[in-house]
Design an enzyme around this catalytic site. Structure first.
Site, PDB file in Angstrom:
ATOM      1  N   HIS A  13       0.850  -1.197   0.000  1.00 50.15           N
ATOM      2  CA  HIS A  13       0.000   0.000   0.000  1.00 50.15           C
ATOM      3  C   HIS A  13       0.886   1.247   0.000  1.00 50.15           C
ATOM      4  O   HIS A  13       2.125   1.175  -0.013  1.00 50.15           O
ATOM      5  CB  HIS A  13      -0.989  -0.034   1.161  1.00 50.15           C
ATOM      6  N   HIS A  46       3.912   1.688   2.337  1.00 47.42           N
ATOM      7  CA  HIS A  46       5.155   1.028   1.917  1.00 47.42           C
ATOM      8  C   HIS A  46       5.892   1.894   0.904  1.00 47.42           C
ATOM      9  O   HIS A  46       7.121   2.006   0.933  1.00 47.42           O
ATOM     10  CB  HIS A  46       4.860  -0.342   1.287  1.00 47.42           C
ATOM     11  N   CYS A  99      -0.390  -9.764  20.678  1.00 53.99           N
ATOM     12  CA  CYS A  99      -1.128  -9.283  19.505  1.00 53.99           C
ATOM     13  C   CYS A  99      -0.516  -9.913  18.261  1.00 53.99           C
ATOM     14  O   CYS A  99       0.661  -9.711  17.971  1.00 53.99           O
ATOM     15  CB  CYS A  99      -1.077  -7.755  19.392  1.00 53.99           C
ATOM     16  N   CYS A 103       0.797  -7.359  15.653  1.00 47.34           N
ATOM     17  CA  CYS A 103       2.118  -6.799  15.958  1.00 47.34           C
ATOM     18  C   CYS A 103       3.168  -7.887  16.078  1.00 47.34           C
ATOM     19  O   CYS A 103       4.359  -7.603  16.069  1.00 47.34           O
ATOM     20  CB  CYS A 103       2.093  -6.047  17.290  1.00 47.34           C
ATOM     21  N   CYS A 143      -4.826  -3.508  21.635  1.00 49.41           N
ATOM     22  CA  CYS A 143      -3.531  -3.167  21.038  1.00 49.41           C
ATOM     23  C   CYS A 143      -3.563  -1.734  20.508  1.00 49.41           C
ATOM     24  O   CYS A 143      -4.471  -1.375  19.768  1.00 49.41           O
ATOM     25  CB  CYS A 143      -3.213  -4.132  19.901  1.00 49.41           C
ATOM     26  N   HIS A 166      -3.465  -1.929  16.548  1.00 42.44           N
ATOM     27  CA  HIS A 166      -4.503  -2.638  15.797  1.00 42.44           C
ATOM     28  C   HIS A 166      -5.897  -2.521  16.382  1.00 42.44           C
ATOM     29  O   HIS A 166      -6.875  -2.897  15.736  1.00 42.44           O
ATOM     30  CB  HIS A 166      -4.125  -4.117  15.658  1.00 42.44           C
ATOM     31  N   LYS A 172      -7.309   5.467   8.261  1.00 42.79           N
ATOM     32  CA  LYS A 172      -6.147   4.603   8.368  1.00 42.79           C
ATOM     33  C   LYS A 172      -6.102   3.675   7.154  1.00 42.79           C
ATOM     34  O   LYS A 172      -7.146   3.235   6.673  1.00 42.79           O
ATOM     35  CB  LYS A 172      -6.280   3.785   9.665  1.00 42.79           C
ATOM     36  N   LYS A 175      -6.603  -2.871   4.113  1.00 42.08           N
ATOM     37  CA  LYS A 175      -6.570  -3.717   2.926  1.00 42.08           C
ATOM     38  C   LYS A 175      -7.763  -3.441   2.013  1.00 42.08           C
ATOM     39  O   LYS A 175      -7.666  -3.538   0.804  1.00 42.08           O
ATOM     40  CB  LYS A 175      -6.591  -5.195   3.341  1.00 42.08           C
TER      41      LYS A 175
HETATM   42 ZN   LIG Z   1      -1.201  -5.027  17.350  1.00 40.05          ZN
END
Ligand SMILES: [Zn+2]
Length: 525
Positions: free
Chosen positions: A20, A23, A129, A132, A146, A149, A303, A306
């Site tokens: 995405h 990156h 998590c 992570c 988390c 996330h 945010k 996907k």
């Molecule tokens: Zn996480």
């Protein structure tokens, strides 16, 4: 001599999904540094890779109903293929599954830390998590979730291998405060120093083979355990250089290299600035010299996820708007500190304002005037033109400003120095009014003709300068500008223009350097 060697890395992304825009930001930042240091005469190795051994990949493959290896192969190929649409000058890609350098190196790294007495088994219970791939203390969670996330971590209880991080507290603090390990920006360094000051606890570096679904590198001598994915992933920075397989190459690019630079996102700072230097110290290897941390991108206020699809697909954006446009947005609109929201409108207006109206317009105007007034030959052998002091200053200052900005990973500041040259050049044209000099020359004013020669010569020199200075940021556009403007010292030709003898190097081209973008109808420049 290895002191001039610069080893430059991106983090290796999980390949649980396609790449995405976030990156792309990191790849382009690292690419700019690689190109910049090559231009400065350093020997550079620009290294990327993919993190294939993550548990996230296994879970995503299972959800997709695809064999894990097939799944990571397909996504990894999409990451590797970004080098084209983003114009990345990557030297090497390591994939942590299947690359023969990696497993041998990771096993050696494990053994070196075990030999140092830094690995031991311990029963452990913690909140984990999967997103992570990390354990969290209850105090680090955000309302029990988390912080990265937003999901509740799972309670994991098992006997694992632990790394004696506590032993490296003082050493890490010294390396950072003495500047042997430089972390930019300063706020991120302070965050790391604060974390170390809070006391470093040993951390888990393996998990049961069952919990890893049998995916990953087994702990040497303990087949019931798989090496924790972070250990495995961090190891890529040295396994790619031949740690455990090619000592001479490792010396060239790590142990003996002048600079070892990691470019990474804020979410993985602790792994890179605390865990990784400690693992290296345990194995008897020096730490990275620089850690450059970027913040995150959001897209249309959200945010990146996907499900955002083509809107965050860097290859699709490059196809719609062009590589130069996408790189320029990533470098110019993203500040050094703070998250940045991407919208197509912001990209279009940034590109139209600065590339089309600014740099592109400058080059096109200058070449058109050389065509009109001098038959396409750049007047040669002229000193500084009257009134060009501010432009000369901007040209002289740009390289040092770019150096200083890139040393701290400030890409917006670095491009600002280049942009200032184009702005000054356009201002100089407005003030000098070469068309009036040309008119006066036609009326027999020889001094006006000499002034025009000096102005055109200086302006073409400025455009050549810009091409050079833009190369790390916009390699494709820089090549187009350089090709149109020719190089200093090229063949001098002569011809008659409006009855006068003109001598100089030929410049060429009428086509715009950058095409104007329209937001509603994306079109390839
Ligand atoms: Zn996480």
């Amino acid at each position: 001599m290895t002191r001039s060697h610069v080893y430059l890395t991106t983090t290796i992304p999980y390949v649980n999904a396609r790449p995405h825009l976030g990156h792309a930001l990191e790849f382009v930042q690292a690419d700019v540094l690689a190109r910049h240091y090559r231009r400065r005469g350093n020997l550079v190795r620009f290294q990327t890779g993919t993190d294939d051994n993550s548990l996230k990949n296994v879970l995503a493959a299972q959800a997709a109903g695809v064999r894990v290896q097939d799944f990571v192969d397909a996504n990894a190929a999409a990451f590797v293929a970004l080098a084209g649409p983003l114009s990345l000058s990557v030297d090497d890609v390591i994939r942590t599954s299947g690359d023969p350098r990696h497993r041998a190196g990771v096993e050696r790294l494990w053994q070196a830390c075990a030999d140092a007495g830094d690995l031991y088994r311990k029963f452990y219970e913690g909140l984990y998590c999967v997103g992570c791939e990390a354990f969290y203390a209850a105090s680090e969670l955000d309302g029990g979730r988390c912080p990265e996330h937003g999901v509740r971590p799972q309670l994991v209880a098992e006997e694992n291998w632990f790394f004696r991080l506590s032993r490296y507290e003082g050493r890490l603090r010294d390396e950072i405060t003495a500047g042997r390990l430089r972390i930019e920006p300063a706020g991120r360094r302070n965050e790391v120093v604060g974390f170390i000051a809070g006391g470093l606890a040993d951390f888990s570096v393996s998990r049961s083979t069952a919990r890893a679904h049998g995916w990953g590198i087994p702990v040497p001598g303990d087949p019931g355990q798989v090496i924790y994915v972070w250990w495995d992933a961090l190891g890529n920075y040295v396994t790619a250089l031949g740690y455990g397989t090619d000592e001479a190459n490792l010396h060239r690019w790590w142990t003996g290299a002048g600079r070892r630079i990691h470019v990474l996102g804020k979410g993985v700072l602790r792994f890179h600035a605390v865990y990784w230097p400690a693992i290296l110290a345990s194995a008897g290897l020096p730490p990275p010299t620089e850690i450059l941390v970027h913040d995150y991108l959001t897209v249309e206020g959200r945010k990146i996820s996907k499900s955002a699809g083509p809107l965050v697909d860097p290859a699709a954006l490059a196809a719609d708007y062009g590589t130069d446009a996408l790189r320029w947005w990533l470098l110019r609109d993203v500040p050094r500190i703070g998250d940045t929201d991407f919208t197509r409108e912001r990209l279009v207006s940034r590109v139209n304002d600065e590339l089309v109206n600014g740099i592109g317009n400058l080059v096109n105007r200058v070449l058109a005037m050389v065509g009109r007034y001098r038959g396409g030959l750049v007047p040669a052998g002229y000193g500084p033109a009257p009134g060009a002091d501010a432009l000369a200053d901007a040209r002289r200052r740009a390289p040092a400003l770019t150096d200083a900005a890139l040393a701290v990973g400030d890409f917006r500041q670095a491009t600002a120095a280049v942009w200032a040259v184009a702005t000054e050049a356009n201002r100089y044209i407005s003030q000098t009014e070469p068309w009036r000099l040309a008119a006066a020359e036609r009326n027999g004013d020889r001094r006006a003709g000499q002034h025009l020669d000096a102005a055109l010569s200086g302006l073409v020199g400025t455009c050549r300068d810009l091409a050079g200075q833009l190369e790390p940021f916009l390699p494709d556009a820089a090549a187009r500008i350089a090709q149109r403007c020719g190089t200093p010292g090229g063949r001098v030709q002569g011809q008659r223009v409006q009855g006068q003898r003109v001598q100089g190097q030929r410049v060429q081209g009428q086509e715009p350097i950058f095409a104007r973008l329209r937001p509603s109808q994306p079109g390839r420049p």
